[in-house]
Scaffold this active site. Structure first.
Site, PDB file in Angstrom:
ATOM      1  N   ASP A   1      11.423  10.115  -0.223  1.00  0.00           N
ATOM      2  CA  ASP A   1      10.272   9.224  -0.088  1.00  0.00           C
ATOM      3  C   ASP A   1      10.620   7.882  -0.714  1.00  0.00           C
ATOM      4  O   ASP A   1      11.256   7.834  -1.767  1.00  0.00           O
ATOM      5  CB  ASP A   1       9.043   9.817  -0.779  1.00  0.00           C
ATOM      6  CG  ASP A   1       7.749   9.379  -0.109  1.00  0.00           C
ATOM      7  OD1 ASP A   1       7.668   8.206   0.287  1.00  0.00           O
ATOM      8  OD2 ASP A   1       6.828  10.202   0.005  1.00  0.00           O
TER       9      ASP A   1
ATOM     10  N   THR B   1       5.077  22.554  10.662  1.00  0.00           N
ATOM     11  CA  THR B   1       3.747  22.501  10.050  1.00  0.00           C
ATOM     12  C   THR B   1       3.487  21.221   9.265  1.00  0.00           C
ATOM     13  O   THR B   1       2.556  21.149   8.477  1.00  0.00           O
ATOM     14  CB  THR B   1       3.538  23.709   9.100  1.00  0.00           C
ATOM     15  OG1 THR B   1       4.574  23.698   8.097  1.00  0.00           O
ATOM     16  CG2 THR B   1       3.577  25.009   9.868  1.00  0.00           C
TER      17      THR B   1
ATOM     18  N   LYS C   1       2.406   5.608   4.808  1.00  0.00           N
ATOM     19  CA  LYS C   1       3.345   6.219   5.739  1.00  0.00           C
ATOM     20  C   LYS C   1       3.040   5.788   7.164  1.00  0.00           C
ATOM     21  O   LYS C   1       1.949   5.305   7.466  1.00  0.00           O
ATOM     22  CB  LYS C   1       3.229   7.744   5.671  1.00  0.00           C
ATOM     23  CG  LYS C   1       3.548   8.356   4.320  1.00  0.00           C
ATOM     24  CD  LYS C   1       3.380   9.860   4.401  1.00  0.00           C
ATOM     25  CE  LYS C   1       3.688  10.540   3.088  1.00  0.00           C
ATOM     26  NZ  LYS C   1       3.526  12.007   3.174  1.00  0.00           N
TER      27      LYS C   1
ATOM     28  N   CYS D   1       0.812  -1.216   0.000  1.00  0.00           N
ATOM     29  CA  CYS D   1       0.000   0.000   0.000  1.00  0.00           C
ATOM     30  C   CYS D   1       0.842   1.262   0.000  1.00  0.00           C
ATOM     31  O   CYS D   1       0.338   2.336  -0.308  1.00  0.00           O
ATOM     32  CB  CYS D   1      -0.948   0.020   1.203  1.00  0.00           C
ATOM     33  SG  CYS D   1      -0.140   0.344   2.779  1.00  0.00           S
TER      34      CYS D   1
END
Length: 349
Positions: A69, A49, A21, A18
């Protein structure tokens, strides 16, 4: 077709492919235990943020945008996996208003048990996407691992006064989404052999599409906030925008574009664990309409890989931006607006 029809890369992922994260709540708990970093006036965007990338000012006219990533396979074709992983990593640079400059490959691969040509195809797919983005591959790092993983560390450039964060949305802004959602549900369905070849091709095309065109089209507009929709889902990333901006995000769920068969497959049980975790994390910060059932709520929280940009643009410019995006071939839709009625909250109608 590739030459590896007998290899199902998605079956090699212990997470089911999938690409999700670590959840925001778990990540916050981990980061809370770290010592506070010394303030640095040149760090324009850091951890505060939950933005898409870090931004560090080099001069009054130049800043670095940095991100990385990587994830396990979400499709079986290794070339496609490389393209999707590259597009996903580079997307963070576009979300911040930057242009990608250099990339480093991040590779984990069971080199003794899988055909080496598979890794070559993954790297070739990524290299083609990096070239399309106008960036340069400068190296990377690899380890021998029982579970394949691949991604990129990406560095981009941006003018310090043109940085786009997820924390600047203003009342009256309208929200534009540049890709349909439902990726997590469909990639889970691939693992269960529920998609046709044509449906898989359509899904792959959406994930492998760079957000380059969308970023270039929005550049001259008054974009007050921007983020890309990835692992935390549309609602999760919209909530980060709401909290970072201290504004209310209003989403019109009927205007949110979905990939084909997302609702059908979700109703049949092909909802990934990451999507359900996303819902649990956000549910107390979202007001859902009574008419929207649990499946509909999961879909809005669906864990996305290489999703579109969520653009908060000045209301009077939204229609013009939308039309330019559509003319450029971007699958864009206006899906909501920004208000200040309940700061840090999402209202779905």
């Amino acid at each position: 077709m590739n030459n590896f029809e007998n290899i199902k890369l998605t079956s090699l992922s212990s997470k089911g492919g999938c690409g999700c994260k670590i959840g925001p709540a778990d990540l916050s708990e981990v980061l809370r235990n770290l010592p506070a970093a010394e303030p640095n006036p040149n760090l324009l965007v850091g951890l505060d943020t939950s933005d898409d990338a870090g931004v560090y000012r080099l001069s009054n006219e130049l800043a670095l945008v940095q991100t990385l990533d990587f994830f396990t396979p979400i499709v079986d074709d290794p070339y496609d996996f490389g393209q999707i992983a590259a597009a996903n990593a580079i997307s963070d640079i576009y979300a911040m208003g930057g242009k990608p400059l250099t990339v480093l490959n991040i590779v984990a691969f069971p080199i003794s048990t899988l055909d080496k040509r598979i890794l070559s195809e993954i790297l070739r797919g990524a290299a083609d996407k990096v070239q399309e983005a106008g960036a340069t591959l400068v190296g990377g790092h690899s380890i021998d691992d029982k579970e394949p993983k691949f991604g990129l560390a990406v560095t981009g450039l941006v003018h310090p006064e043109k940085v786009r964060t997820n924390a600047g949305a203003k009342p009256g802004d309208r929200l534009i989404l540049t890709k349909p959602i439902g990726v997590g549900i469909l990639t889970t369905s691939i693992k269960k052999d529920q998609l046709s070849i044509e449906e898989t091709k359509r899904l792959t095309q959406v994930m492998a599409t760079l957000n380059k065109t969308a970023a270039e089209v929005m550049e001259p507009y008054q974009v007050n906030a921007c983020t890309d929709v990835t692992g935390f889902g549309l609602i999760g990333h919209a909530l980060e925008m709401a909290k970072g901006s201290q504004m209310t995000v209003k989403l019109h769920h009927k205007d949110v574009p979905l990939l084909p068969r997302v609702r059908e497959l979700a109703e049949n049980g092909f909802v990934p664990g990451g999507t359900k975790n996303n819902f649990v994390h956000v549910q107390h910060d979202v007001t859902f309409p009574d008419a929207l059932d649990q499946v509909g709520r999961w879909i809005l929280c669906d864990a996305v890989t290489s999703g579109g940009l969520l653009i908060s643009v000045a209301g009077e410019q939204a229609e013009s931006l939308l039309q330019q995006l559509l003319q450029a071939g971007v699958e864009a839709s206006i899906i909501g607006e920004i208000t200040d009625e309940k700061p840090g909250h999402i209202i779905v109608d």
